[in-house]
Design a protein around this motif. Structure first.
Motif, PDB file in Angstrom:
ATOM      1  N   HIS A  13       0.745  -1.264   0.129  1.00 28.46           N
ATOM      2  CA  HIS A  13       0.203   0.033  -0.189  1.00 28.46           C
ATOM      3  C   HIS A  13       0.742   1.449   0.025  1.00 28.46           C
ATOM      4  N   ILE A  14       2.234   1.154   0.244  1.00 28.79           N
ATOM      5  CA  ILE A  14       3.100   2.155   0.348  1.00 28.79           C
ATOM      6  C   ILE A  14       3.603   2.291  -0.987  1.00 28.79           C
ATOM      7  N   PRO A  15       3.832   3.240  -1.965  1.00 25.86           N
ATOM      8  CA  PRO A  15       4.452   3.390  -3.282  1.00 25.86           C
ATOM      9  C   PRO A  15       5.712   3.310  -2.885  1.00 25.86           C
ATOM     10  N   ALA A  16       6.722   2.843  -3.576  1.00 26.99           N
ATOM     11  CA  ALA A  16       7.904   2.392  -3.236  1.00 26.99           C
ATOM     12  C   ALA A  16       8.899   3.653  -3.437  1.00 26.99           C
ATOM     13  N   ASP A  17       8.683   4.613  -4.296  1.00 28.94           N
ATOM     14  CA  ASP A  17       9.341   5.700  -4.375  1.00 28.94           C
ATOM     15  C   ASP A  17       9.324   6.755  -2.983  1.00 28.94           C
ATOM     16  N   ALA A  18       7.974   6.605  -2.567  1.00 25.34           N
ATOM     17  CA  ALA A  18       7.628   7.427  -1.360  1.00 25.34           C
ATOM     18  C   ALA A  18       8.375   6.780  -0.093  1.00 25.34           C
ATOM     19  N   TYR A  19       8.298   5.709  -0.305  1.00 24.26           N
ATOM     20  CA  TYR A  19       9.001   4.885   1.116  1.00 24.26           C
ATOM     21  C   TYR A  19      10.652   5.236   0.931  1.00 24.26           C
ATOM     22  N   ARG A  20      11.114   4.823  -0.022  1.00 27.60           N
ATOM     23  CA  ARG A  20      12.675   5.085  -0.227  1.00 27.60           C
ATOM     24  C   ARG A  20      13.014   6.687  -0.005  1.00 27.60           C
ATOM     25  N   ARG A  21      12.121   7.668  -0.592  1.00 29.53           N
ATOM     26  CA  ARG A  21      12.250   8.930  -0.237  1.00 29.53           C
ATOM     27  C   ARG A  21      12.364   9.242   1.252  1.00 29.53           C
ATOM     28  N   ALA A  22      11.425   8.743   2.268  1.00 32.86           N
ATOM     29  CA  ALA A  22      11.028   8.846   3.469  1.00 32.86           C
ATOM     30  C   ALA A  22      12.234   8.091   4.224  1.00 32.86           C
ATOM     31  N   GLU A  23      12.726   7.270   3.655  1.00 36.63           N
ATOM     32  CA  GLU A  23      13.622   6.330   4.304  1.00 36.63           C
ATOM     33  C   GLU A  23      15.186   7.091   4.010  1.00 36.63           C
ATOM     34  N   THR A  25      15.614  10.413   3.650  1.00 37.29           N
ATOM     35  CA  THR A  25      15.546  11.762   4.215  1.00 37.29           C
ATOM     36  C   THR A  25      15.188  11.828   5.648  1.00 37.29           C
ATOM     37  N   GLY A  26      14.685  10.729   6.018  1.00 33.44           N
ATOM     38  CA  GLY A  26      14.357  10.528   7.554  1.00 33.44           C
ATOM     39  C   GLY A  26      12.895  11.039   7.907  1.00 33.44           C
ATOM     40  N   ALA A  27      12.185  11.389   6.886  1.00 34.17           N
ATOM     41  CA  ALA A  27      10.766  11.828   7.031  1.00 34.17           C
ATOM     42  C   ALA A  27       9.835  10.682   7.453  1.00 34.17           C
TER      43      ALA A  27
END
Length: 103
Positions: A13-23, A25-27
């Motif tokens: 349910h989490i798009p991969a690019d959003a998860y990797r960006r959050a990982e 940047t630490g967001a």
């Protein structure tokens, strides 16, 4: 840094690019879970069809019983009419009166 898959059951349910960006940047990753309006159980329309079928079956059985009783009543009246018109029956010296005379 090696890429990891999102943990647990929420992974698809989490798009991969959003998860990797959050990982990277630490967001924090915000996950929105839609919840029902608080009513539990099945809606009433799920029970309507079985109740309608059962009601139709009960009405059909009542009609069948009424028709059987009407047929039985007709058969008894017919047998009484024939018995009163026929008089006594005798076979080999044994006579049987089917109906009593009214006088």
């Amino acid at each position: 840094m090696a890429y990891r898959d999102p943990p647990g059951i929420i992974a698809p349910h989490i798009p991969a690019d959003a998860y990797r960006r959050a990982e990277t940047t630490g967001a924090p990753v915000v996950i929105v879970v839609h919840h029902a309006d608080g009513r539990t159980g099945r809606p009433l329309r799920h029970y309507l069809f079985p109740i309608a079928v059962a009601g139709a079956g009960v009405i059909g059985v009542f009609g069948l019983v009424a028709a059987f009783l009407a047929l039985l009543d007709f058969a008894v009246h017919t047998a009484v009419a024939i018995a009163s018109a026929a008089g006594p029956l005798s076979v080999g010296g044994i006579s049987l009166r089917l109906a009593r005379s009214k006088h």
